[in-house]
Design a protein around this motif. Sequence first.
Motif, PDB file in Angstrom:
ATOM      1  N   ILE A  49       0.815  -1.216   0.000  1.00 28.85           N
ATOM      2  CA  ILE A  49       0.000   0.000   0.000  1.00 28.85           C
ATOM      3  C   ILE A  49       0.849   1.267   0.000  1.00 28.85           C
ATOM      4  N   SER A  50       1.908   1.313   0.805  1.00 26.93           N
ATOM      5  CA  SER A  50       2.768   2.507   0.806  1.00 26.93           C
ATOM      6  C   SER A  50       3.493   2.649  -0.527  1.00 26.93           C
ATOM      7  N   THR A  51       3.836   1.536  -1.145  1.00 29.43           N
ATOM      8  CA  THR A  51       4.481   1.582  -2.459  1.00 29.43           C
ATOM      9  C   THR A  51       3.549   2.201  -3.490  1.00 29.43           C
ATOM     10  N   THR A  96      -4.570 -11.744  -9.273  1.00 28.61           N
ATOM     11  CA  THR A  96      -4.696 -11.101  -7.962  1.00 28.61           C
ATOM     12  C   THR A  96      -3.358 -10.501  -7.545  1.00 28.61           C
ATOM     13  N   ILE A  97      -3.432  -9.566  -6.613  1.00 25.10           N
ATOM     14  CA  ILE A  97      -2.242  -8.894  -6.113  1.00 25.10           C
ATOM     15  C   ILE A  97      -2.128  -9.173  -4.622  1.00 25.10           C
ATOM     16  N   PRO A  98      -1.040  -9.759  -4.175  1.00 22.79           N
ATOM     17  CA  PRO A  98      -0.921 -10.113  -2.760  1.00 22.79           C
ATOM     18  C   PRO A  98      -0.759  -8.891  -1.865  1.00 22.79           C
ATOM     19  N   TYR A  99      -1.242  -9.003  -0.653  1.00 24.00           N
ATOM     20  CA  TYR A  99      -1.088  -7.950   0.356  1.00 24.00           C
ATOM     21  C   TYR A  99       0.210  -8.240   1.092  1.00 24.00           C
ATOM     22  N   ILE A 100       1.267  -7.505   0.746  1.00 23.97           N
ATOM     23  CA  ILE A 100       2.598  -7.770   1.302  1.00 23.97           C
ATOM     24  C   ILE A 100       2.906  -6.755   2.388  1.00 23.97           C
ATOM     25  N   LEU A 101       3.131  -7.238   3.584  1.00 27.64           N
ATOM     26  CA  LEU A 101       3.453  -6.408   4.737  1.00 27.64           C
ATOM     27  C   LEU A 101       4.172  -7.277   5.759  1.00 27.64           C
ATOM     28  N   THR A 102       5.240  -6.744   6.349  1.00 25.16           N
ATOM     29  CA  THR A 102       5.981  -7.454   7.390  1.00 25.16           C
ATOM     30  C   THR A 102       6.011  -6.602   8.650  1.00 25.16           C
ATOM     31  N   ASP A 124      -3.529 -11.075   9.288  1.00 23.29           N
ATOM     32  CA  ASP A 124      -4.595 -11.843   8.660  1.00 23.29           C
ATOM     33  C   ASP A 124      -5.003 -11.154   7.360  1.00 23.29           C
ATOM     34  N   ASN A 125      -4.754 -11.813   6.234  1.00 24.44           N
ATOM     35  CA  ASN A 125      -5.050 -11.224   4.941  1.00 24.44           C
ATOM     36  C   ASN A 125      -6.322 -11.772   4.309  1.00 24.44           C
ATOM     37  N   SER A 126      -7.136 -12.448   5.097  1.00 24.08           N
ATOM     38  CA  SER A 126      -8.314 -13.105   4.538  1.00 24.08           C
ATOM     39  C   SER A 126      -9.348 -12.107   4.010  1.00 24.08           C
ATOM     40  N   HIS A 127      -9.259 -10.857   4.462  1.00 25.16           N
ATOM     41  CA  HIS A 127     -10.236  -9.844   4.037  1.00 25.16           C
ATOM     42  C   HIS A 127      -9.633  -8.858   3.036  1.00 25.16           C
ATOM     43  N   THR A 128      -8.517  -9.204   2.430  1.00 27.37           N
ATOM     44  CA  THR A 128      -7.796  -8.210   1.640  1.00 27.37           C
ATOM     45  C   THR A 128      -7.615  -8.614   0.181  1.00 27.37           C
ATOM     46  N   LEU A 129      -8.527  -9.371  -0.364  1.00 28.74           N
ATOM     47  CA  LEU A 129      -8.393  -9.768  -1.761  1.00 28.74           C
ATOM     48  C   LEU A 129      -8.407  -8.567  -2.695  1.00 28.74           C
ATOM     49  N   TYR A 130      -9.336  -7.633  -2.468  1.00 26.66           N
ATOM     50  CA  TYR A 130      -9.477  -6.496  -3.370  1.00 26.66           C
ATOM     51  C   TYR A 130      -8.774  -5.239  -2.866  1.00 26.66           C
ATOM     52  N   GLN A 131      -8.353  -5.218  -1.616  1.00 20.70           N
ATOM     53  CA  GLN A 131      -7.681  -4.035  -1.089  1.00 20.70           C
ATOM     54  C   GLN A 131      -6.394  -3.706  -1.847  1.00 20.70           C
ATOM     55  N   PRO A 132      -5.473  -4.662  -2.039  1.00 24.04           N
ATOM     56  CA  PRO A 132      -4.262  -4.316  -2.789  1.00 24.04           C
ATOM     57  C   PRO A 132      -4.527  -3.976  -4.249  1.00 24.04           C
TER      58      PRO A 132
END
Length: 431
Positions: free
Chosen positions: A212-214, A254-260, A264-272
């Motif tokens: 998201i910051s990218t 799809t675009i993965p939600y990458i964060l370290t 829980d990324n189960s709700h982030t399919l469309y967010q990224p």
Amino acid sequence: KLLLLLLVTLACGTQAQNKANISPATEKGLQSLLAGIADWAIAQNVGSNNLLNGSTVPKSIFINGNLARVLLASYKIAGNESHLSEGLRWCDTFVSLQFNITTSLGNAGGYWDTGYGDVFIADTGTAVVALAVCHSLQKDMEKKGRYADALRQYKLFVTEGCVHAPTNPDVHTDKCPPKGKRGWVIPKGESGAGALGDGYYMDDINLTPYTISTATTGSCAFVEYDAVMAQPDLQEIAKNAVTWILGTVKADGTIPYILTPTRDNSHTLYQPISYSTESFIDVGTRYKDMTGPLRDTLKRTVDFLVKNQSADGTWGFWKSPGCTQAEVCFDPTGDAQRSPRVLSLLQWYNQVPDANVTKAIEKYADFLVSETLCQSHKGNMKQAKQKKRRKFIIYKIVSRLFLPTKRLTESPEHTLWPYQQGLWVWPLQIS
């Protein structure tokens, strides 16, 4: 001529050309919807960056910055001077909230508290885009200069880091990025090159790639800063940022939600997909040499979206797993709130018309001016009132759509924001 208004225009400073065949009635409904949301934002005193609707985060620069972007868009589309005035007032407030910080190279940098006690580059990027657009619209040269100074200082903070970590708010660590022209932008030769970290996350410095910051700062904010004030060095950062995101796109689109650290990324399919769209379209529109690579990779994302559109025209789910009937159906964690930005991507891609993409665009536009949206709100709110015996929100009909006009409950979690109705998309510059 037809823009699909707030639904399909880009949140950054550019717009894609619409090819869908939207009926005059639908277009009129979308125009009224945009005007209604803009009027609602003014009623909430968004220019003060302190909303009146009882939100748990009334001073969020991310939420309020997006509302300012709606106001600026409404002005550029419909010429409403009151919307412009309030949008610019928010930018005045936003600039006054910037904190000074010395970068690792001794320059004067600047950053913002997100409004909820964190220093997140992702959320700040969303607000900085609004500031760049304000700069292009502000006629007062003194204020324009202050906007320019704030943009420059934020750029230096992101690209050069700091000597001492921010203390307002307390980020719970004294760490700063390595000294030099790096900051939170990951340089060539390092894992994740081109991506950005997120400032400070979970009481520690965050220097690893964050999707998201990218997208919001690395691409959209820096692209718009370059567009209004000619910052050639930011072109390379923006292009590298979008290239990194493209490199993460999966085979199914799809675009993965990458964060370290991960969450829980189960709700982030469309967010990224939603946030990355700001990056894709702005970079692709401003820098023509990127259009080809973007379209080549994003074809599979567009195919995924067309195939996975819901029967009602949206994408994703409206309601969180485990959400009780007493809670508002349009839950903020529901991925369907990302649907408008999905439509932005489809519209941009559809500059070379595709029948299936056109159909998907029209289907979602029809959803927004249908009675289905209204009836869903009515039924859910009736159940909530019966169970908790509370009044929740009074709605008024704007082109057969409900928009929040007054909040009566003391439970902020039941506030229905426009973005929770699937309207979270902010056009900025309409040229």
